[in-house]
Design a protein around this motif. Sequence first.
Motif, short mmCIF file in Angstrom:
data_model
loop_
_atom_site.label_atom_id
_atom_site.label_comp_id
_atom_site.label_asym_id
_atom_site.label_seq_id
_atom_site.Cartn_x
_atom_site.Cartn_y
_atom_site.Cartn_z
N THR A 30 -41.33 -11.85 -2.39
CA THR A 30 -41.66 -13.15 -1.81
C THR A 30 -40.58 -14.21 -1.94
O THR A 30 -40.54 -15.15 -1.17
CB THR A 30 -42.93 -13.72 -2.45
N GLY A 31 -39.75 -14.09 -2.95
CA GLY A 31 -38.77 -15.13 -3.21
C GLY A 31 -39.35 -16.30 -3.98
O GLY A 31 -38.70 -17.32 -4.17
N ALA A 32 -40.60 -16.17 -4.46
CA ALA A 32 -41.24 -17.25 -5.20
C ALA A 32 -40.75 -17.34 -6.65
O ALA A 32 -40.65 -18.43 -7.20
CB ALA A 32 -42.76 -17.07 -5.19
N SER A 33 -40.43 -16.19 -7.27
CA SER A 33 -40.02 -16.23 -8.67
C SER A 33 -38.52 -15.99 -8.86
O SER A 33 -37.98 -16.35 -9.89
CB SER A 33 -40.81 -15.20 -9.48
N VAL A 34 -37.84 -15.40 -7.90
CA VAL A 34 -36.39 -15.18 -7.96
C VAL A 34 -35.81 -15.58 -6.61
O VAL A 34 -36.29 -15.13 -5.57
CB VAL A 34 -36.07 -13.70 -8.27
N TRP A 35 -34.78 -16.43 -6.64
CA TRP A 35 -34.18 -16.91 -5.41
C TRP A 35 -32.77 -17.40 -5.68
O TRP A 35 -32.35 -17.50 -6.83
CB TRP A 35 -35.02 -18.03 -4.79
N LEU A 36 -32.04 -17.70 -4.62
CA LEU A 36 -30.72 -18.31 -4.72
C LEU A 36 -30.89 -19.81 -4.58
O LEU A 36 -31.38 -20.29 -3.56
CB LEU A 36 -29.80 -17.78 -3.62
N SER A 37 -30.50 -20.56 -5.60
CA SER A 37 -30.66 -22.02 -5.55
C SER A 37 -29.50 -22.65 -4.80
O SER A 37 -28.51 -21.99 -4.49
CB SER A 37 -30.72 -22.59 -6.97
N GLU A 38 -29.63 -23.94 -4.55
CA GLU A 38 -28.56 -24.68 -3.89
C GLU A 38 -27.29 -24.70 -4.74
O GLU A 38 -26.21 -24.96 -4.25
CB GLU A 38 -28.99 -26.13 -3.59
N GLY A 39 -27.42 -24.41 -6.05
CA GLY A 39 -26.29 -24.42 -6.96
C GLY A 39 -25.44 -23.16 -6.90
O GLY A 39 -24.39 -23.10 -7.53
N THR A 40 -25.87 -22.14 -6.15
CA THR A 40 -25.06 -20.93 -5.99
C THR A 40 -24.17 -21.10 -4.76
O THR A 40 -24.46 -21.91 -3.88
CB THR A 40 -25.95 -19.69 -5.80
N PRO A 41 -23.08 -20.33 -4.66
CA PRO A 41 -22.24 -20.44 -3.46
C PRO A 41 -23.02 -20.18 -2.16
O PRO A 41 -22.84 -20.90 -1.18
CB PRO A 41 -21.16 -19.38 -3.70
N VAL A 42 -23.88 -19.16 -2.15
CA VAL A 42 -24.66 -18.88 -0.94
C VAL A 42 -25.65 -20.01 -0.68
O VAL A 42 -25.79 -20.49 0.45
CB VAL A 42 -25.39 -17.52 -1.07
N GLY A 43 -26.35 -20.46 -1.73
CA GLY A 43 -27.31 -21.55 -1.58
C GLY A 43 -26.68 -22.84 -1.15
O GLY A 43 -27.25 -23.62 -0.39
N SER B 133 -31.37 -23.22 -0.18
CA SER B 133 -32.10 -22.37 -1.12
C SER B 133 -32.87 -21.27 -0.38
O SER B 133 -33.40 -21.48 0.71
CB SER B 133 -33.09 -23.22 -1.92
N SER B 134 -32.95 -20.11 -1.04
CA SER B 134 -33.74 -19.01 -0.47
C SER B 134 -35.15 -18.98 -1.08
O SER B 134 -35.90 -18.05 -0.83
CB SER B 134 -33.04 -17.66 -0.73
N ARG B 135 -35.50 -19.99 -1.84
CA ARG B 135 -36.81 -20.05 -2.51
C ARG B 135 -37.94 -19.87 -1.50
O ARG B 135 -37.93 -20.48 -0.42
CB ARG B 135 -36.98 -21.37 -3.24
N ASN B 136 -38.88 -19.00 -1.85
CA ASN B 136 -40.05 -18.68 -1.03
C ASN B 136 -39.70 -17.99 0.29
O ASN B 136 -40.49 -18.01 1.23
CB ASN B 136 -40.92 -19.91 -0.79
N ASN B 137 -38.52 -17.40 0.36
CA ASN B 137 -38.13 -16.60 1.52
C ASN B 137 -38.03 -15.14 1.08
O ASN B 137 -37.44 -14.84 0.05
CB ASN B 137 -36.79 -17.07 2.08
N PRO B 138 -38.61 -14.23 1.86
CA PRO B 138 -38.65 -12.83 1.44
C PRO B 138 -37.26 -12.18 1.44
O PRO B 138 -36.36 -12.60 2.15
CB PRO B 138 -39.54 -12.17 2.49
N TYR B 139 -37.15 -11.15 0.60
CA TYR B 139 -35.93 -10.36 0.52
C TYR B 139 -36.32 -8.93 0.17
O TYR B 139 -37.40 -8.67 -0.34
CB TYR B 139 -34.95 -10.92 -0.51
N LEU B 140 -35.43 -8.00 0.46
CA LEU B 140 -35.67 -6.58 0.21
C LEU B 140 -35.11 -6.19 -1.16
O LEU B 140 -33.94 -6.44 -1.45
CB LEU B 140 -35.00 -5.74 1.30
#
Length: 155
Positions: A88-101, A106-113
């Motif tokens: 789900t991206g609810a408990s682990v995500w890329l924050s705005e503080g990462t290069p991608v974020g 942010s990828s928070r609450n966005n699904p990933y495989l």
Amino acid sequence: MSRTSTVRFERRRGRSTVLAILAAVMLIATAASGALSASAAATVTWASWAPLGGGANAYTTAISFVDRPALSATVASDSRAGSVGVMTGASVWLSEGTPVGAKYGSSRNNPYLNLRPKADTATSPSTTTYSFDRPTPQHPAGPSRSATSTPTRSA
């Protein structure tokens, strides 16, 4: 005509596994969408995933990108079982503080495989293949260097 990309996932633990997979998804999204301007703060949307089907050593799913341009791909992986699926991206995500974020938001609450290696050894990666429904757009800087990448192993 379809274009196929293959991503090999090696053994990782904890967040490094999730972050590597999210980075791979973002690389695919970037390749599919072309370069964003430096002033772009966030994407309109992150990729959408279909539920994971199949089973150990034969997983399947689909991914779609709805903008820049709309693309979709089928995904097949020989990942082993155990904590795999569309997360789900609810408990682990890329924050705005990462290069991608910082670049895409942010990828928070966005699904990933989330996938696993074939075995818990550095010499037994799983192979995941993305088969796009049509050729992916070329990056303005020229063709991609390689359709296959193996993420660097984390300590």
